[in-house]
Motif scaffolding. Structure first.
Motif, PDB file in Angstrom:
ATOM      1  N   THR A   1       0.969  -0.834   0.039  1.00  0.00           N
ATOM      2  CA  THR A   1      -0.259   0.067  -0.135  1.00  0.00           C
ATOM      3  C   THR A   1       1.366   1.354  -0.202  1.00  0.00           C
ATOM      4  OG1 THR A   1      -1.362  -0.473   1.099  1.00  0.00           O
ATOM      5  CG2 THR A   1      -2.111   1.620   1.517  1.00  0.00           C
ATOM      6  N   VAL A   2       0.756   2.330  -1.039  1.00  0.00           N
ATOM      7  CA  VAL A   2       1.191   2.835  -1.628  1.00  0.00           C
ATOM      8  C   VAL A   2       0.778   4.318  -0.543  1.00  0.00           C
ATOM      9  CG1 VAL A   2       3.292   4.610  -3.094  1.00  0.00           C
ATOM     10  CG2 VAL A   2       2.570   1.870  -3.178  1.00  0.00           C
ATOM     11  N   CYS A   3       0.896   4.733   0.010  1.00  0.00           N
ATOM     12  CA  CYS A   3       0.234   6.139   1.204  1.00  0.00           C
ATOM     13  C   CYS A   3       0.722   7.626   0.950  1.00  0.00           C
ATOM     14  CB  CYS A   3      -0.481   6.123   2.434  1.00  0.00           C
ATOM     15  SG  CYS A   3      -0.966   4.812   2.829  1.00  0.00           S
ATOM     16  N   SER A   4       2.171   7.434   0.518  1.00  0.00           N
ATOM     17  CA  SER A   4       3.016   8.893   0.124  1.00  0.00           C
ATOM     18  C   SER A   4       4.126   8.284  -0.509  1.00  0.00           C
ATOM     19  CB  SER A   4       3.551   9.581   1.757  1.00  0.00           C
ATOM     20  OG  SER A   4       4.114   8.467   2.103  1.00  0.00           O
ATOM     21  N   LEU A   5       4.233   9.591  -1.277  1.00  0.00           N
ATOM     22  CA  LEU A   5       5.719   9.343  -2.398  1.00  0.00           C
ATOM     23  C   LEU A   5       7.133   8.592  -1.672  1.00  0.00           C
ATOM     24  CD1 LEU A   5       5.596  12.871  -3.964  1.00  0.00           C
ATOM     25  CD2 LEU A   5       4.802  10.718  -4.386  1.00  0.00           C
ATOM     26  N   PRO A   6       7.227   7.889  -2.443  1.00  0.00           N
ATOM     27  CA  PRO A   6       8.751   6.784  -1.076  1.00  0.00           C
ATOM     28  C   PRO A   6       9.565   7.580  -1.769  1.00  0.00           C
ATOM     29  CG  PRO A   6       7.403   6.080  -3.378  1.00  0.00           C
ATOM     30  CD  PRO A   6       6.924   7.392  -3.325  1.00  0.00           C
ATOM     31  N   ASP A   7      10.690   7.480  -0.565  1.00  0.00           N
ATOM     32  CA  ASP A   7      11.906   8.118  -0.355  1.00  0.00           C
ATOM     33  C   ASP A   7      13.098   7.773  -1.311  1.00  0.00           C
ATOM     34  OD1 ASP A   7      14.219  10.205   0.351  1.00  0.00           O
ATOM     35  OD2 ASP A   7      14.089   9.050   2.421  1.00  0.00           O
ATOM     36  N   ASP A   8      12.854   7.607  -2.529  1.00  0.00           N
ATOM     37  CA  ASP A   8      14.120   7.560  -3.604  1.00  0.00           C
ATOM     38  C   ASP A   8      14.578   9.075  -4.519  1.00  0.00           C
ATOM     39  OD1 ASP A   8      16.171   6.135  -4.307  1.00  0.00           O
ATOM     40  OD2 ASP A   8      13.929   5.276  -5.186  1.00  0.00           O
ATOM     41  N   GLU A   9      16.110   8.508  -5.104  1.00  0.00           N
ATOM     42  CA  GLU A   9      16.287  10.075  -5.768  1.00  0.00           C
ATOM     43  C   GLU A   9      15.307  10.406  -6.114  1.00  0.00           C
ATOM     44  OE1 GLU A   9      20.737   9.302  -7.730  1.00  0.00           O
ATOM     45  OE2 GLU A   9      21.050   7.408  -6.303  1.00  0.00           O
ATOM     46  N   VAL A  10      14.754   9.603  -7.267  1.00  0.00           N
ATOM     47  CA  VAL A  10      13.839  10.370  -7.915  1.00  0.00           C
ATOM     48  C   VAL A  10      12.619   9.059  -7.858  1.00  0.00           C
ATOM     49  CG1 VAL A  10      13.673  10.467 -11.019  1.00  0.00           C
ATOM     50  CG2 VAL A  10      15.358  10.802  -9.880  1.00  0.00           C
ATOM     51  N   VAL A  11      11.268   9.792  -8.293  1.00  0.00           N
ATOM     52  CA  VAL A  11       9.739   9.378  -7.937  1.00  0.00           C
ATOM     53  C   VAL A  11       9.390   9.380  -9.259  1.00  0.00           C
ATOM     54  CG1 VAL A  11       7.648   8.752  -7.063  1.00  0.00           C
ATOM     55  CG2 VAL A  11      10.362   9.099  -5.560  1.00  0.00           C
ATOM     56  N   VAL A  12       8.599   8.266  -9.995  1.00  0.00           N
ATOM     57  CA  VAL A  12       7.317   8.431 -10.916  1.00  0.00           C
ATOM     58  C   VAL A  12       6.063   8.107 -10.377  1.00  0.00           C
ATOM     59  CG1 VAL A  12       6.863   8.335 -13.558  1.00  0.00           C
ATOM     60  CG2 VAL A  12       9.442   7.954 -12.969  1.00  0.00           C
ATOM     61  N   VAL A  13       5.473   8.765 -10.507  1.00  0.00           N
ATOM     62  CA  VAL A  13       4.315   8.282 -10.252  1.00  0.00           C
ATOM     63  C   VAL A  13       3.516   8.189 -11.310  1.00  0.00           C
ATOM     64  CG1 VAL A  13       1.677   9.157  -8.879  1.00  0.00           C
ATOM     65  CG2 VAL A  13       3.692  10.255  -8.176  1.00  0.00           C
ATOM     66  N   ALA A  14       2.863   6.924 -11.829  1.00  0.00           N
ATOM     67  CA  ALA A  14       2.393   6.454 -12.763  1.00  0.00           C
ATOM     68  C   ALA A  14       0.871   5.401 -12.226  1.00  0.00           C
ATOM     69  CB  ALA A  14       3.267   5.657 -13.665  1.00  0.00           C
ATOM     70  N   ALA A  15       0.444   5.575 -11.210  1.00  0.00           N
ATOM     71  CA  ALA A  15      -0.440   4.423 -10.661  1.00  0.00           C
ATOM     72  C   ALA A  15      -2.032   5.130 -11.270  1.00  0.00           C
ATOM     73  CB  ALA A  15      -0.321   4.874  -8.368  1.00  0.00           C
ATOM     74  N   GLY A  16      -1.715   5.516 -12.040  1.00  0.00           N
ATOM     75  CA  GLY A  16      -3.099   5.482 -13.249  1.00  0.00           C
ATOM     76  C   GLY A  16      -4.358   6.498 -11.941  1.00  0.00           C
ATOM     77  N   ILE A  17      -5.877   5.986 -11.717  1.00  0.00           N
ATOM     78  CA  ILE A  17      -6.626   6.313 -10.606  1.00  0.00           C
ATOM     79  C   ILE A  17      -5.757   7.022  -9.256  1.00  0.00           C
ATOM     80  CG2 ILE A  17      -8.103   4.707 -10.101  1.00  0.00           C
ATOM     81  CD1 ILE A  17      -9.613   7.698 -11.670  1.00  0.00           C
ATOM     82  N   ARG A  18      -4.928   6.573  -8.499  1.00  0.00           N
ATOM     83  CA  ARG A  18      -4.354   6.056  -7.959  1.00  0.00           C
ATOM     84  C   ARG A  18      -3.296   7.424  -6.699  1.00  0.00           C
ATOM     85  NH1 ARG A  18      -5.419   0.719  -8.367  1.00  0.00           N
ATOM     86  NH2 ARG A  18      -6.854  -0.495  -6.747  1.00  0.00           N
ATOM     87  N   SER A  19      -2.983   8.022  -8.705  1.00  0.00           N
ATOM     88  CA  SER A  19      -2.491   8.739  -8.781  1.00  0.00           C
ATOM     89  C   SER A  19      -2.591  10.351  -8.019  1.00  0.00           C
ATOM     90  CB  SER A  19      -1.163   8.746  -9.549  1.00  0.00           C
ATOM     91  OG  SER A  19      -0.842   7.755 -10.178  1.00  0.00           O
ATOM     92  N   ALA A  20      -3.847  10.438  -7.888  1.00  0.00           N
ATOM     93  CA  ALA A  20      -4.524  11.682  -7.468  1.00  0.00           C
ATOM     94  C   ALA A  20      -4.133  12.085  -6.259  1.00  0.00           C
ATOM     95  CB  ALA A  20      -5.968  11.602  -7.753  1.00  0.00           C
ATOM     96  N   GLU A  21      -4.655  10.594  -5.545  1.00  0.00           N
ATOM     97  CA  GLU A  21      -4.506  10.991  -4.187  1.00  0.00           C
ATOM     98  C   GLU A  21      -2.515  11.701  -3.401  1.00  0.00           C
ATOM     99  OE1 GLU A  21      -3.976   6.801  -1.610  1.00  0.00           O
ATOM    100  OE2 GLU A  21      -5.968   7.028  -3.327  1.00  0.00           O
ATOM    101  N   LEU A  22      -1.468  10.784  -3.954  1.00  0.00           N
ATOM    102  CA  LEU A  22      -0.097  10.901  -3.826  1.00  0.00           C
ATOM    103  C   LEU A  22      -0.055  12.263  -4.638  1.00  0.00           C
ATOM    104  CD1 LEU A  22       1.287   7.186  -5.666  1.00  0.00           C
ATOM    105  CD2 LEU A  22       0.707   8.001  -3.007  1.00  0.00           C
TER     106      LEU A  22
END
Length: 312
Positions: free
Chosen positions: A143-164
């Motif tokens: 379950t991904v509730c917040s942006l991960p801690d990494d050098e670079v992050v790509v949000v490609a979670a479809g409908i779930r991208s909105a909450e992130l």
């Protein structure tokens, strides 16, 4: 090269991971569900920019993906096939801008005859998952509730991208399909402007994916029997050979709708964050093109960071 986390394991997320790993980045995928449980697995997956605003960038990505799928169709085991079919047009002002990305097409009264990629979702998603695994991409279901801690992050979670990313411009577009036994059909047909509702017939090897719906704002993923009956009436009127064919399965999924596809850097996070979502019914159609766009953006970001570090 950077360490990149891609949030989302659908066709878009895995395509991005593939391109980034190919470019030499260390890539992992985090997703709340595997591709086989998401909308990517429900899709009829015929190349066509459906339920998405057709901007120049969208058409360019569609053309890139068309060419990539065309090459993959020659590779055994990918589940990609080049198939002829017809896009029915009922209005004199029908938007035919998408034909610029299709080398083999003929515009006729009442429709466009063309050859496009057809993707057998179960086979293709399994192939893509194996391909990224072989490139060293790690996939973790969580379950991904917040942006991960990494050098670079790509949000490609479809409908779930909105909450992130706090994007209020994202909404569900509910699609429902029913799969019938294939009586020997090979040609596909789509009729977006059917007065009785969106209608498409997409034959695959052993079945025919019949649809559909495009219900904006509907969050239900439970197949509706009344909607299914309406779909069956429409597809049987369009393709009489489907009359009497047994139902093999049924499904409903949520396409990630947005006023426009979002493929861009997202400022304000203290590290490079990129968005790639809002593809509507064109996730497969835009997947490789938008993956290439994200890879180019990250390459530019990495080069800029290296230059800045060298100047210090």
């Amino acid at each position: 090269m950077s360490s990149v986390t891609v949030v989302g394991a659908g066709v878009v997320g895995m395509s991005i991971a593939h391109e980034l790993a190919t470019a030499g980045h260390r890539v992992r995928i985090l997703a709340s569900e595997p591709a086989t449980a998401g909308v990517s697995a429900v899709a009829a997956a015929i190349w066509f920019p459906h339920d998405v605003r057709r901007s120049p960038a969208v058409l360019e990505s569609a053309a890139v993906a068309y060419q990539r799928f065309q090459r993959l169709a020659a590779v055994p085991g990918t589940g990609v096939h080049m198939r002829a079919g017809t896009v029915i047009t009922r209005r004199p002002d029908a938007d035919l801008s998408w034909t610029s990305a299709v080398p083999a097409h003929t515009i006729r009264p009442g429709g466009v005859r063309c050859v496009v990629p057809l993707i057998q979702t179960d086979v293709y998603l399994a192939w893509l998952r194996t391909a990224i695994h072989d490139l060293g991409v790690r996939v973790r279901t969580a379950t991904v509730c917040s942006l991960p801690d990494d050098e670079v992050v790509v949000v490609a979670a479809g409908i779930r991208s909105a909450e992130l990313l706090g994007d209020t411009d994202v909404f569900p577009i509910r699609g429902q399909v029913v799969r019938l036994a294939n009586p020997g059909l090979t040609d596909w047909i789509t009729d977006e402007d059917n007065p009785d509702g969106l209608t498409y017939v997409v034959p695959r090897r052993d079945d025919v994916v019949c649809g559909g719906t495009g219900e904006h704002g509907n969050w239900s993923t439970r197949p509706d029997p009344a909607i299914e009956e309406a779909i069956l009436r429409r597809v049987r009127a369009l393709v009489p050979e489907l009359t009497g064919q047994p139902i093999l399965s049924r499904a409903a999924g949520l396409r990630p709708g947005r006023s426009s596809v979002r493929v861009e850097p997202v400022p304000g996070h203290g590290r490079p964050v990129f968005a790639c979502y809002g593809h509507g019914g064109a996730g497969f159609t835009l997947s490789w093109g938008d993956a290439a766009r994200i890879a180019a953006m990250i390459a530019g970001e990495t080069a800029a960071g290296e230059t800045a570090a060298g100047e210090q």
